[in-house]
Design a protein around this motif. Structure first.
Motif, PDB file in Angstrom:
ATOM      1  N   PRO A   1       0.820  -1.282   0.159  1.00 35.44           N
ATOM      2  CA  PRO A   1      -0.145  -0.020   0.054  1.00 35.44           C
ATOM      3  C   PRO A   1       0.858   1.453   0.127  1.00 35.44           C
ATOM      4  O   PRO A   1       0.140   2.421   0.021  1.00 35.44           O
ATOM      5  N   TRP A   2       2.121   1.156   0.409  1.00 36.10           N
ATOM      6  CA  TRP A   2       3.041   2.428   0.112  1.00 36.10           C
ATOM      7  C   TRP A   2       4.453   1.916   0.013  1.00 36.10           C
ATOM      8  O   TRP A   2       4.754   0.581   0.519  1.00 36.10           O
ATOM      9  N   ALA A   3       5.152   2.735  -0.436  1.00 34.40           N
ATOM     10  CA  ALA A   3       6.610   2.227  -0.794  1.00 34.40           C
ATOM     11  C   ALA A   3       7.617   3.452  -0.535  1.00 34.40           C
ATOM     12  O   ALA A   3       6.872   4.617  -0.679  1.00 34.40           O
ATOM     13  N   GLY A   4       8.768   3.269  -0.529  1.00 33.97           N
ATOM     14  CA  GLY A   4       9.702   4.414  -0.082  1.00 33.97           C
ATOM     15  C   GLY A   4      10.730   4.307  -1.577  1.00 33.97           C
ATOM     16  O   GLY A   4      10.814   3.302  -1.976  1.00 33.97           O
ATOM     17  N   SER A   5      11.053   5.488  -2.028  1.00 36.67           N
ATOM     18  CA  SER A   5      11.849   5.883  -2.977  1.00 36.67           C
ATOM     19  C   SER A   5      12.631   6.924  -2.914  1.00 36.67           C
ATOM     20  O   SER A   5      11.924   8.091  -2.741  1.00 36.67           O
ATOM     21  N   ASP A   6      13.778   7.071  -3.331  1.00 45.23           N
ATOM     22  CA  ASP A   6      14.660   8.084  -3.268  1.00 45.23           C
ATOM     23  C   ASP A   6      14.709   8.789  -4.520  1.00 45.23           C
ATOM     24  O   ASP A   6      15.294   9.904  -4.705  1.00 45.23           O
TER      25      ASP A   6
ATOM     26  N   THR B   1      -5.968  -1.282   4.648  1.00 45.37           N
ATOM     27  CA  THR B   1      -4.809  -0.794   4.971  1.00 45.37           C
ATOM     28  C   THR B   1      -4.673   0.754   5.112  1.00 45.37           C
ATOM     29  O   THR B   1      -3.825   1.186   5.670  1.00 45.37           O
ATOM     30  N   LEU B   2      -5.616   1.451   4.781  1.00 50.48           N
ATOM     31  CA  LEU B   2      -5.715   2.900   4.732  1.00 50.48           C
ATOM     32  C   LEU B   2      -5.441   3.377   6.307  1.00 50.48           C
ATOM     33  O   LEU B   2      -4.769   4.463   6.419  1.00 50.48           O
ATOM     34  N   PRO B   3      -6.171   3.090   7.146  1.00 48.51           N
ATOM     35  CA  PRO B   3      -6.184   3.465   8.425  1.00 48.51           C
ATOM     36  C   PRO B   3      -4.654   3.493   9.076  1.00 48.51           C
ATOM     37  O   PRO B   3      -4.038   4.433   9.706  1.00 48.51           O
ATOM     38  N   ALA B   4      -3.973   2.247   8.868  1.00 45.76           N
ATOM     39  CA  ALA B   4      -2.705   2.099   9.329  1.00 45.76           C
ATOM     40  C   ALA B   4      -1.734   2.786   8.742  1.00 45.76           C
ATOM     41  O   ALA B   4      -0.847   3.586   9.234  1.00 45.76           O
ATOM     42  N   VAL B   5      -1.967   2.842   7.302  1.00 41.45           N
ATOM     43  CA  VAL B   5      -0.795   3.731   6.491  1.00 41.45           C
ATOM     44  C   VAL B   5      -1.128   5.120   6.882  1.00 41.45           C
ATOM     45  O   VAL B   5       0.036   5.684   7.225  1.00 41.45           O
ATOM     46  N   LYS B   6      -2.388   5.674   6.914  1.00 40.47           N
ATOM     47  CA  LYS B   6      -2.537   7.084   7.217  1.00 40.47           C
ATOM     48  C   LYS B   6      -1.930   7.440   8.586  1.00 40.47           C
ATOM     49  O   LYS B   6      -1.031   8.332   8.707  1.00 40.47           O
TER      50      LYS B   6
ATOM     51  N   ARG C   1       2.163  16.928   5.671  1.00 40.28           N
ATOM     52  CA  ARG C   1       1.128  16.663   6.750  1.00 40.28           C
ATOM     53  C   ARG C   1      -0.513  16.987   6.165  1.00 40.28           C
ATOM     54  O   ARG C   1      -1.415  16.313   6.429  1.00 40.28           O
ATOM     55  N   THR C   2      -0.566  18.205   5.458  1.00 41.45           N
ATOM     56  CA  THR C   2      -1.997  18.549   4.925  1.00 41.45           C
ATOM     57  C   THR C   2      -2.444  17.242   3.944  1.00 41.45           C
ATOM     58  O   THR C   2      -3.309  16.692   3.875  1.00 41.45           O
ATOM     59  N   THR C   3      -1.426  16.880   3.056  1.00 37.22           N
ATOM     60  CA  THR C   3      -1.598  15.765   1.913  1.00 37.22           C
ATOM     61  C   THR C   3      -1.919  14.558   2.819  1.00 37.22           C
ATOM     62  O   THR C   3      -2.969  13.823   2.392  1.00 37.22           O
ATOM     63  N   VAL C   4      -1.276  13.976   3.890  1.00 37.30           N
ATOM     64  CA  VAL C   4      -1.668  12.891   4.447  1.00 37.30           C
ATOM     65  C   VAL C   4      -3.027  12.694   5.051  1.00 37.30           C
ATOM     66  O   VAL C   4      -3.514  11.797   5.046  1.00 37.30           O
ATOM     67  N   GLU C   5      -3.407  13.906   5.714  1.00 41.85           N
ATOM     68  CA  GLU C   5      -4.870  13.854   6.153  1.00 41.85           C
ATOM     69  C   GLU C   5      -5.828  13.947   5.221  1.00 41.85           C
ATOM     70  O   GLU C   5      -6.946  13.244   5.472  1.00 41.85           O
ATOM     71  N   SER C   6      -5.447  14.159   3.743  1.00 43.67           N
ATOM     72  CA  SER C   6      -6.484  14.103   2.814  1.00 43.67           C
ATOM     73  C   SER C   6      -6.495  12.723   2.085  1.00 43.67           C
ATOM     74  O   SER C   6      -7.477  12.459   1.175  1.00 43.67           O
ATOM     75  N   LEU C   7      -5.696  11.830   2.561  1.00 41.93           N
ATOM     76  CA  LEU C   7      -5.677  10.500   1.934  1.00 41.93           C
ATOM     77  C   LEU C   7      -7.119   9.518   2.124  1.00 41.93           C
ATOM     78  O   LEU C   7      -7.482   9.887   3.170  1.00 41.93           O
ATOM     79  N   SER C   8      -7.301   9.338   1.007  1.00 40.07           N
ATOM     80  CA  SER C   8      -8.646   8.627   1.122  1.00 40.07           C
ATOM     81  C   SER C   8      -8.603   6.923   0.107  1.00 40.07           C
ATOM     82  O   SER C   8      -7.792   7.014  -0.194  1.00 40.07           O
TER      83      SER C   8
END
Length: 374
Positions: free
Chosen positions: A105-110, A330-335, A367-374
């Motif tokens: 559901p999420w990944a890290g990339s440089d 997975t959204l609640p945990a990822v968020k 932070r603003t963007t994280v709160e808007s994830l849906s």
């Protein structure tokens, strides 16, 4: 949990009111970590982590550059919330592939998502797409193992030639000119690069292309392109080879420059050579521009900076996630996890682990963007 053990002890003593308060806050967002007398007897416990409905397990993959940061976050987050985060750290390329294929559901990339990767993400982000959230910064250290040389200065041109097998010995005149007081040995250079596709490689080569294109005539990218040298997987593998090989040099995040690994100071053309440290990296990252559109916060770094004290060889690791269409399970945990990582406490942990926190204006947007994830 430590707090739960404290609760049982408090109950045994008959301190029902205190234990009741602790029980309410053991996994909640108002956990202060304080003891019943207001002291910090449980100071190691995380504070102000908002768990919401986060639960279960989350598998993630990607950048090994940020693994030490993610490990520190997970330790605190999992102590507060009933979530198990498993971060594989198989490299930025593997992480992006796993994300666009819907495996994580999420990944890290440089490196920020490329246009074709954004298009691929639309297939798994129902009604949305993958976006880049800059969360971790830091210097790419050039570590070396040259017996008898405790301090070493290199410039972009010399680094480019070393990693392209054009300079092959430590007593080369180009290195000696930059280090007139060093006793450089007649020793073969063993240059190590990443064997896997890596955002660290991408950013390292972007620096060389921006500052020494004549000496590093490659397109750059996550896959290593220059000639010669030896390879190792992940940043930990390159660091291990540098540590154990006399004459070695390699690139990796500062958090991997441990156990006696020395790092190169960069001659950028500023007043003094610039050391690889968190403060100097933050100065360079603060000069970055947001070039992403919409909710995407991809940055453009100024690798050619000559500002005093700005360490130019930096990277920013993005957490890649769907802006819309995240899986409900997975959204609640990822968020909740990303909210903590972007929080003041989460960013503070970065500096404690040799990473650079994001500048205030950038992390505010995250932070603003994280709160808007849906």
């Amino acid at each position: 949990m430590k707090l739960q053990r404290m609760n049982r002890r408090a109950l045994a003593l008959g301190a029902l009111a205190v234990s009741g308060a602790l029980a309410l806050t053991a996994c909640g967002s108002d956990d202060t970590g304080g003891g019943s007398d207001g002291s910090s007897s449980n100071a190691a416990a995380p504070s102000n982590i908002k768990c919401d409905d986060a639960s279960g397990q989350v598998l993630a993959d990607g950048s090994s550059a940020q693994k030490n940061a993610v490990d520190a976050w997970v330790k605190q987050f999992s102590a507060a919330c009933k979530v198990e985060i498993n971060y594989k750290a198989g490299g930025s390329g593997a992480g992006v592939t796993a994300f666009t294929q819907g495996q994580v559901p999420w990944a890290g990339s440089d490196s920020a998502l490329k246009p074709d990767e954004v298009e691929a993400s639309k297939k798994i982000c129902s009604g949305g797409q993958g976006i880049d959230l800059p969360m971790v910064g830091g210097p790419i250290a050039v570590g070396y193992n040259v017996p008898g040389v405790d301090k070493l200065v290199l410039d972009a041109s010399t680094i480019a030639k070393i990693f392209d097998s054009k300079i092959t010995n430590w007593n080369d005149p180009a290195i000696a000119k930059l280090n007139p007081d060093a006793k450089l040995p007649n020793l073969k250079i063993q240059a190590f690069h990443r064997s896997d596709e890596s955002g660290t490689t991408d950013n390292f080569t972007k620096y060389l292309i921006a500052t020494a294109k004549k000496d590093f005539p490659y397109e750059g990218g996550k896959a290593w392109q220059a000639k010669g040298g030896q390879s190792a997987p992940q940043s930990s593998g390159v660091a291990a080879q540098v540590k154990q090989t006399a004459g070695a040099i390699g690139y990796f995040e500062l958090s991997y420059a441990k156990d006696g690994i020395k790092t190169v100071a960069i001659d950028t053309g500023a007043g003094e050579p610039v050391e690889a440290n968190v403060e100097n990296a933050t100065k360079a990252i603060a000069d970055a521009k947001v070039v992403g559109t919409g909710k995407d916060l991809a940055l453009e770094l100024n690798y050619a900076t000559k500002a005093d004290g700005a360490y130019p060889m930096v990277l920013v690791t993005y957490e890649i996630v769907c802006d819309k269409g995240n899986k409900a399970e997975t959204l609640p945990a990822v968020k909740a996890f990303l909210r903590y990582a972007a929080s003041e406490d989460g960013q503070k942990i970065l500096a404690e682990n040799d990473y650079a926190p994001m500048p205030d204006d950038i992390i505010a947007k995250v932070r603003t963007t994280v709160e808007s994830l849906s």
